[in-house]
Design an enzyme around this catalytic site. Structure first.
Site, PDB file in Angstrom:
ATOM      1  CE  LYS A  76      -3.943  -2.196   0.086  1.00 15.02           C
ATOM      2  NZ  LYS A  76      -3.455  -3.571  -0.022  1.00 15.02           N
ATOM      3  CG  HIS A 110     -14.971   2.422  -2.041  1.00  5.19           C
ATOM      4  ND1 HIS A 110     -14.247   1.711  -1.122  1.00  5.19           N
ATOM      5  CD2 HIS A 110     -14.460   2.091  -3.238  1.00  5.19           C
ATOM      6  CE1 HIS A 110     -13.336   0.976  -1.742  1.00  5.19           C
ATOM      7  NE2 HIS A 110     -13.464   1.185  -3.041  1.00  5.19           N
ATOM      8  CG  HIS A 160     -13.251  -1.406   6.238  1.00  5.97           C
ATOM      9  ND1 HIS A 160     -13.157  -0.056   5.956  1.00  5.97           N
ATOM     10  CD2 HIS A 160     -13.028  -1.526   7.571  1.00  5.97           C
ATOM     11  CE1 HIS A 160     -12.886   0.604   7.073  1.00  5.97           C
ATOM     12  NE2 HIS A 160     -12.811  -0.259   8.068  1.00  5.97           N
ATOM     13  CD  GLU A 163      -7.506  -1.516  -1.851  1.00  2.00           C
ATOM     14  OE1 GLU A 163      -6.558  -2.075  -1.268  1.00  2.00           O
ATOM     15  OE2 GLU A 163      -8.691  -1.886  -1.753  1.00  2.00           O
ATOM     16  NE  ARG A 167      -8.704  -8.880  -6.068  1.00  4.61           N
ATOM     17  CZ  ARG A 167      -9.837  -8.289  -5.764  1.00  4.61           C
ATOM     18  NH1 ARG A 167     -10.818  -8.249  -6.654  1.00  4.61           N
ATOM     19  NH2 ARG A 167     -10.019  -7.701  -4.593  1.00  4.61           N
TER      20      ARG A 167
END
Length: 447
Positions: free
Chosen positions: A116, A208, A235, A287, A291
């Site tokens: 991170k 988000h 989360h 982040e 994938r």
């Protein structure tokens, strides 16, 4: 194009990838644990290989067994799905050493974005807006107090190697900082084997927002718009939609362009998702996932582009099938994650599904690997399916979602379907007026 792809995963994502391979005329191999011998993807694959007992470390995380399965069956590529080994740089490197293509980015890019701290440095270098905070790991209380005072309270301490909410603690004041730093570091060490933590400004009511990107590995990158994943519990995403109700066309084009350019400059290959917190018109990088995401179907719904096809095409050296100007956004889509869990306590509910009926009709898609009589094992993630609904606009999408949820039947176990039936009738959700804390507050009030 590949001749045979091994799918190194299970459940709905294994079935999703298998279907894409069949459409492209590619032979499929699936691996499975002894607990998944009766799974739908095992039944439908051209070949299957049992790679071990139920615990993931002995099967789906067993690199040696998966590589052996590739060699036994002659698979020339591996699709990792999401979770398990999908962001394991060592796995990508080992496959490359055996001349097997990993359908994903390079091991180096996985390593960069998996750390991170390094990911934040890289994002900043590529021109992606980041959350104010430390430039690297924070090692002592004095340094932590200095950084926190500089960026202003509240702050959040995060595990460098973290994810899923583990190793994350909020400090509202300086008095909270010492214990938050110690606790986050201890949790990080226990969960990830790495106790490094860093500090960021804590945004109090953000959304988000994540941007779906693709690169061809040779300096070309595109974005497929954004998804809003703000409805979360601990989360973990629960409900995702595209496009975000919070963004306008100008903001969407701006952040999409920034992300596509970054992917091109990085010479990134394959699918990726750049994730942000969004508050007061500003985006802050948190982040990058290297994938395919669980929620990729909502992007497919509004673009009409099969992202798994695109992954396979890029990995085979065929490049991107579309240019940015070819990607058009049509209507609105919402995904609900249907989990085998108590809808209030979220306690896992493994067991036998006695009746399974999915909704149908225009704009309805259900991605699931379960069926009537299927026994859900207690060893893995509780996700049993995803309901994806598309409409010409958000109002139509919500109406269609309400109808689809009423039709969806899963008997024999508890699921989160009742939660979504509540949410679809809530005024805040109908108005798109929610942030990343909304769902937990809602659940607390319900209790």
């Amino acid at each position: 194009m590949f001749q045979k792809i091994l799918i190194a995963n299970r459940g709905e994502i294994a079935l999703r990838v298998l279907r894409a391979c069949k459409e492209l005329g590619i032979q499929t191999v699936v691996v499975h644990s002894t607990a998944d011998a009766d799974a739908m993807h095992v039944r439908l694959a051209d070949e299957s290989v049992c790679i071990g007992p139920p615990p993931s470390r002995d099967s789906y995380l067993n690199i040696h067994q998966i590589v052996a399965a590739c060699e036994i069956t002659g698979a020339d590529a591996v699709h990792p799905g999401y979770g398990f080994l999908s962001e394991n740089a060592k796995f990508a490197d080992i496959l490359a050493a055996h001349n097997i293509t990993f359908i994903g980015p390079s091991g180096d890019h996985i390593r960069i974005m998996g750390d991170k701290i390094e990911a934040k440095r890289t994002a900043k270098r590529l021109g992606i807006p980041v959350v104010p905070g430390s430039d690297g790991a924070v090692t002592d209380q004095k340094e932590a107090r200095r950084i926190a005072a500089e960026i202003g309270y509240p702050v959040i301490i995060k595990a460098s190697a973290g994810g899923g909410g583990r190793g994350m603690k909020v400090a509202l004041t300086e008095a909270d900082l010492e214990i938050a730093l110690q606790t986050a570091s201890t949790e990080a060490g226990a969960a990830f084997g790495d106790d490094a933590v860093y500090i960021e400004k804590y945004l109090e009511k953000p959304r988000h927002i994540e941007v779906q990107v693709f690169g061809d590995g040779f300096g070309r990158g595109v974005h497929f718009g954004e998804r809003d994943c703000s409805l979360q519990r601990r989360h973990q995403k629960v409900w995702e939609e595209a496009p975000s109700p919070a963004l306008n066309a100008e903001e969407r084009a701006r952040i999409g362009g920034i992300c596509a350019k970054a992917i091109a400059d990085l010479s990134y290959s394959g699918a990726g998702t750049i994730e942000f917190l969004y508050e007061n018109g500003e985006f802050y990088f948190i982040e990058m996932n290297t994938r395919l995401q669980v929620e990729h179907p909502v992007t497919e719904a509004i673009t009409g582009i099969d992202l798994v096809h695109e992954q396979i095409r890029v990995a085979s050296g065929g490049g991107l099938s579309v240019k940015q100007e070819d990607i058009k956004f049509n209507g609105h889509a919402i995904e609900c994650r249907i989990n085998a869990e108590d809808p209030r306590t979220f306690t896992p509910s493994p067991g036998t599904i006695t009746h399974f009926h999915t909704p149908g009709g225009l704009g309805i898609r259900v991605d699931s690997g379960v069926y009537s009589g299927y026994k859900i094992p207690p060893y893995y993630d509780s996700l049993i399916g995803k309901l994806i609904v598309h409409g010409r606009n958000r109002v139509e999408c919500m109406m269609r979602l309400r109808r689809a949820l009423d039709e969806f039947v899963v008997d024999g176990i508890k699921t989160t379907l009742p939660l979504f039936r509540d949410l679809v009738g809530n005024a805040d959700i109908a108005n798109g007026d929610y942030d990343i804390h909304w769902l937990e507050k809602y659940l607390a009030k319900e209790d």
